[in-house]
Write a protein that holds these residues in place. Structure first.
Motif, mmCIF file in Angstrom:
data_model
loop_
_atom_site.group_PDB
_atom_site.id
_atom_site.type_symbol
_atom_site.label_atom_id
_atom_site.label_comp_id
_atom_site.label_asym_id
_atom_site.label_seq_id
_atom_site.Cartn_x
_atom_site.Cartn_y
_atom_site.Cartn_z
ATOM 1 N N LEU A 126 0.829 -1.209 0.000
ATOM 2 C CA LEU A 126 0.000 0.000 0.000
ATOM 3 C C LEU A 126 0.862 1.257 0.000
ATOM 4 C CD1 LEU A 126 -2.708 -1.156 2.572
ATOM 5 C CD2 LEU A 126 -3.132 -0.616 0.161
ATOM 6 N N ALA A 127 1.962 1.229 0.761
ATOM 7 C CA ALA A 127 2.859 2.389 0.815
ATOM 8 C C ALA A 127 3.498 2.638 -0.550
ATOM 9 C CB ALA A 127 3.935 2.170 1.873
ATOM 10 N N ARG A 128 3.869 1.558 -1.246
ATOM 11 C CA ARG A 128 4.465 1.723 -2.578
ATOM 12 C C ARG A 128 3.458 2.318 -3.558
ATOM 13 N NH1 ARG A 128 3.711 -0.770 -6.977
ATOM 14 N NH2 ARG A 128 2.669 -2.554 -6.020
ATOM 15 N N ILE A 129 2.232 1.793 -3.528
ATOM 16 C CA ILE A 129 1.187 2.303 -4.428
ATOM 17 C C ILE A 129 0.895 3.766 -4.123
ATOM 18 C CG2 ILE A 129 -1.251 2.104 -5.061
ATOM 19 C CD1 ILE A 129 -0.977 -0.942 -4.549
ATOM 20 N N LYS A 130 0.800 4.079 -2.825
ATOM 21 C CA LYS A 130 0.532 5.465 -2.435
ATOM 22 C C LYS A 130 1.643 6.390 -2.900
ATOM 23 C CE LYS A 130 0.088 8.476 1.591
ATOM 24 N NZ LYS A 130 0.198 8.567 3.061
ATOM 25 N N GLU A 131 2.904 5.964 -2.733
ATOM 26 C CA GLU A 131 4.038 6.793 -3.142
ATOM 27 C C GLU A 131 4.005 7.057 -4.650
ATOM 28 O OE1 GLU A 131 8.942 6.796 -2.932
ATOM 29 O OE2 GLU A 131 7.790 5.223 -1.927
ATOM 30 N N GLU A 132 3.693 6.033 -5.436
ATOM 31 C CA GLU A 132 3.600 6.214 -6.882
ATOM 32 C C GLU A 132 2.473 7.172 -7.245
ATOM 33 O OE1 GLU A 132 3.778 2.829 -9.486
ATOM 34 O OE2 GLU A 132 4.848 1.626 -7.992
ATOM 35 N N MET A 133 1.352 7.068 -6.541
ATOM 36 C CA MET A 133 0.222 7.961 -6.795
ATOM 37 C C MET A 133 0.567 9.409 -6.451
ATOM 38 S SD MET A 133 -3.109 5.849 -5.484
ATOM 39 C CE MET A 133 -3.908 4.666 -6.555
ATOM 40 N N MET A 134 1.248 9.574 -5.321
ATOM 41 C CA MET A 134 1.612 10.924 -4.900
ATOM 42 C C MET A 134 2.592 11.546 -5.889
ATOM 43 S SD MET A 134 -0.017 11.471 -1.961
ATOM 44 C CE MET A 134 0.845 12.532 -0.815
ATOM 45 N N SER A 135 3.572 10.770 -6.333
ATOM 46 C CA SER A 135 4.551 11.306 -7.278
ATOM 47 C C SER A 135 3.913 11.609 -8.631
ATOM 48 C CB SER A 135 5.712 10.327 -7.456
ATOM 49 O OG SER A 135 5.282 9.157 -8.116
ATOM 50 N N ALA A 136 2.801 10.910 -8.917
ATOM 51 C CA ALA A 136 2.088 11.153 -10.175
ATOM 52 C C ALA A 136 1.040 12.254 -10.040
ATOM 53 C CB ALA A 136 1.424 9.864 -10.651
ATOM 54 N N GLY A 137 0.965 12.879 -8.864
ATOM 55 C CA GLY A 137 0.056 14.013 -8.692
ATOM 56 C C GLY A 137 -1.379 13.653 -8.384
ATOM 57 N N PHE A 138 -1.628 12.424 -7.876
ATOM 58 C CA PHE A 138 -2.997 12.024 -7.558
ATOM 59 C C PHE A 138 -3.582 12.844 -6.399
ATOM 60 C CE2 PHE A 138 -4.084 7.701 -9.490
ATOM 61 C CZ PHE A 138 -3.202 7.862 -10.549
ATOM 62 N N ASN A 139 -2.706 13.467 -5.612
ATOM 63 C CA ASN A 139 -3.183 14.259 -4.471
ATOM 64 C C ASN A 139 -3.319 15.737 -4.813
ATOM 65 O OD1 ASN A 139 -0.374 14.555 -4.741
ATOM 66 N ND2 ASN A 139 -0.179 15.251 -2.627
ATOM 67 N N ALA A 140 -3.238 16.079 -6.074
ATOM 68 C CA ALA A 140 -3.330 17.480 -6.491
ATOM 69 C C ALA A 140 -4.743 18.017 -6.310
ATOM 70 C CB ALA A 140 -2.910 17.602 -7.959
ATOM 71 N N THR A 141 -4.863 19.337 -6.359
ATOM 72 C CA THR A 141 -6.185 19.952 -6.335
ATOM 73 C C THR A 141 -6.905 19.604 -7.636
ATOM 74 O OG1 THR A 141 -5.405 21.972 -7.387
ATOM 75 C CG2 THR A 141 -5.308 21.878 -4.972
ATOM 76 N N PHE A 142 -8.215 19.810 -7.659
ATOM 77 C CA PHE A 142 -8.976 19.439 -8.858
ATOM 78 C C PHE A 142 -8.482 20.177 -10.110
ATOM 79 C CE2 PHE A 142 -12.575 19.515 -11.796
ATOM 80 C CZ PHE A 142 -12.862 18.157 -11.871
ATOM 81 N N PRO A 143 -8.234 21.504 -10.060
ATOM 82 C CA PRO A 143 -7.713 22.174 -11.259
ATOM 83 C C PRO A 143 -6.371 21.597 -11.700
ATOM 84 C CG PRO A 143 -8.540 23.798 -9.716
ATOM 85 C CD PRO A 143 -8.538 22.487 -8.999
ATOM 86 N N GLU A 144 -5.525 21.245 -10.726
ATOM 87 C CA GLU A 144 -4.231 20.653 -11.066
ATOM 88 C C GLU A 144 -4.407 19.291 -11.720
ATOM 89 O OE1 GLU A 144 -1.070 22.338 -7.786
ATOM 90 O OE2 GLU A 144 -2.552 20.889 -7.125
ATOM 91 N N LEU A 145 -5.352 18.505 -11.206
ATOM 92 C CA LEU A 145 -5.619 17.207 -11.803
ATOM 93 C C LEU A 145 -6.077 17.358 -13.256
ATOM 94 C CD1 LEU A 145 -7.416 15.201 -8.966
ATOM 95 C CD2 LEU A 145 -5.279 14.599 -10.082
#
Length: 455
Positions: A58-77
């Motif tokens: 889960l930590a690996r998947i989360k890290e990949e998501m974060m580096s890919a900008g999955f946690n960005a604001t909606f306009p950023e997404l």
């Protein structure tokens, strides 16, 4: 200039300062698929090793998501997704394009949220296994990160209970005084002020204290943390207690709520064959062919535009009955939470509470945020915890023995304490003798000593 071009222009400066790894649309889609496939397989882990393995993935998947900008604001997404889809066939119809991008942006945020909630649930279970005490609410933690379906399935009472527990966990410390702490030098002496604003502070100080007064320091109060820090932690905890409370109350009141509507009686009769309560909304749960076929044959369930539709009279009756459950289930969820928090603080030592907390991010400082403990059956539960946490550093006995004696002195029977803290009568009597010198708080001298220790 269309919407996407506006977003791109607005975000150029931010992205020049905070660049994120750009992935292709297919890369992000594969990451979402991998995450959801992994999450869908997760169930309640049975061992520490299993939890550690799950958390690593889960930590690996989360890290990949974060580096890919999955946690960005909606306009950023929206901006990133547009960049991802440069090489894809994108419809020239701006309406369809926006709808597609919004859906994909929401899918990104939802999947990341599932991962975070799954991590929170695993962390709670990990601490329980390390302490060797499994609390009942652990059976309802969202280990796969999915929680909305279970709440919808259980209906409005469970949703209300979820919100009630979430409010408790989000409670922030009641700070007295202003936003700013100002230390002044006035005629060679230090003065401390609590102020709500630091606007025109120099002029205000000189006007009140004279030209000789000077400001030594200004400190802004830190933002207070909630009772349990971290949204994902609060979600995992709230949904677990809501489900447990709903299960308890539905079983308790099952058959005690009268069904005055004939169609609802017929509906309840069919559902009972499949182990479902009379107030289950079949139209909102996953397909069950045999059950639905029987309801279709009795004209209690219909299909309109490929959608299951329950008879309106049954829905009205279920809604009426569920209102009766609302208050009881919310009350039960708050009681269960209070009971577990009380038991945890009373039965575990400070070292264990710090190393393996009941919930990750829960405050160890007993203050006004713990007012919800009044929902437990023991009077002055918060005060008992405070007394226990003060005495535990002074008395030569275990946390459970100390807790049992304190609770017994508060009015609970010896048999209740023996059962609750899993102690024998001899152990409680022995602990009571050891603690007698420390518990004579009726003497003013001992009370002064305890007050001094607390300070």
């Amino acid at each position: 200039m269309n919407f996407l071009e506006n977003v791109e222009s607005f975000l150029k400066v931010r992205h020049s300062k905070y660049p994120m790894v750009t992935r292709s649309f297919r890369d992000s889609t594969l990451l979402i698929a991998e995450a959801n496939n992994f999450l869908d397989r997760l169930e309640r882990p049975k061992t520490v090793k299993e939890i550690e393995q799950n958390l690593t993935s889960l930590a690996r998947i989360k890290e990949e998501m974060m580096s890919a900008g999955f946690n960005a604001t909606f306009p950023e997404l929206m901006f990133n997704i547009k960049a991802e889809m440069i090489d894809e066939e994108v419809s020239s119809d701006i309406g369809k394009q926006l709808k597609s991008l919004r859906e994909f942006a929401n899918l990104k945020k939802h999947t990341l949220s599932r991962v975070r909630i799954a991590i929170a649930a695993h962390n709670i279970m990990y601490n329980m296994l390390q302490r060797g005490t499994i609390y009942e609410f652990a059976n309802y933690l969202p280990f796969n990160g999915q929680y909305l379906y279970n709440l919808i399935y259980l209906g409005e009472p469970a949703i209300r209970a979820y919100n009630a527990v979430n409010v408790i966990l989000s409670q922030k410390k009641d700070e007295k005084g202003g936003e700013y702490t100002v230390i002044l030098s006035v005629d060679g002496n230090k003065e401390t002020l609590k102020l709500d604003s630091n606007q025109n502070l120099g002029d205000r100080v000189k006007r009140i204290y004279g030209e000789g007064a000077s400001i030594l320091s200004i400190t802004r109060r830190k933002t207070e943390l909630p009772l349990v820090n971290g949204r994902s932690n609060r979600v995992a905890i709230s949904v677990a207690y809501a489900q447990l409370a709903a299960k308890n109350i539905y079983q308790k009141l099952s058959g005690k709520v009268s069904l005055t509507n004939e169609k609802h009686k017929s509906y309840a009769s069919v559902l009972s064959k499949y182990g479902l309560s009379a107030d289950t909304r079949v139209d909102l749960i996953e397909d069950r062919e045999a059950l639905e076929d029987e309801l279709y044959s009795k004209k209690l369930l219909f299909e309109e535009n490929n959608t299951k539709v329950l008879d309106s009279k049954i829905i009205v009756s279920i809604t009426k009955n569920r209102k009766k459950y609302n208050r009881e289930i919310v009350k039960e969820a708050e009681r269960l939470l209070a009971e577990d928090v009380f038991y945890f603080f009373m039965s575990e030592s400070k070292k264990v509470r710090t190393t393996y907390p009941l919930f990750k991010g829960i405050s160890g400082e007993i203050d006004d945020r713990f007012v919800f403990l009044k929902n437990y059956e023991i009077g002055k539960a918060k005060e008992l915890i405070m007394e226990k946490t003060t005495l535990e550093t002074l008395v030569p006995t275990s946390s459970k023995e100390l807790a049992a004696v304190l609770v017994m002195n508060s009015g609970k029977s010896k048999s209740w304490c023996m059962d609750k803290f899993k102690l024998s009568e001899a152990e409680i009597e022995d602990a009571k003798m050891k603690l007698t010198p420390y518990l004579k708080s009726i003497s003013s001298q001992a009370k002064e000593f305890l007050d001094f220790i607390k300070k």
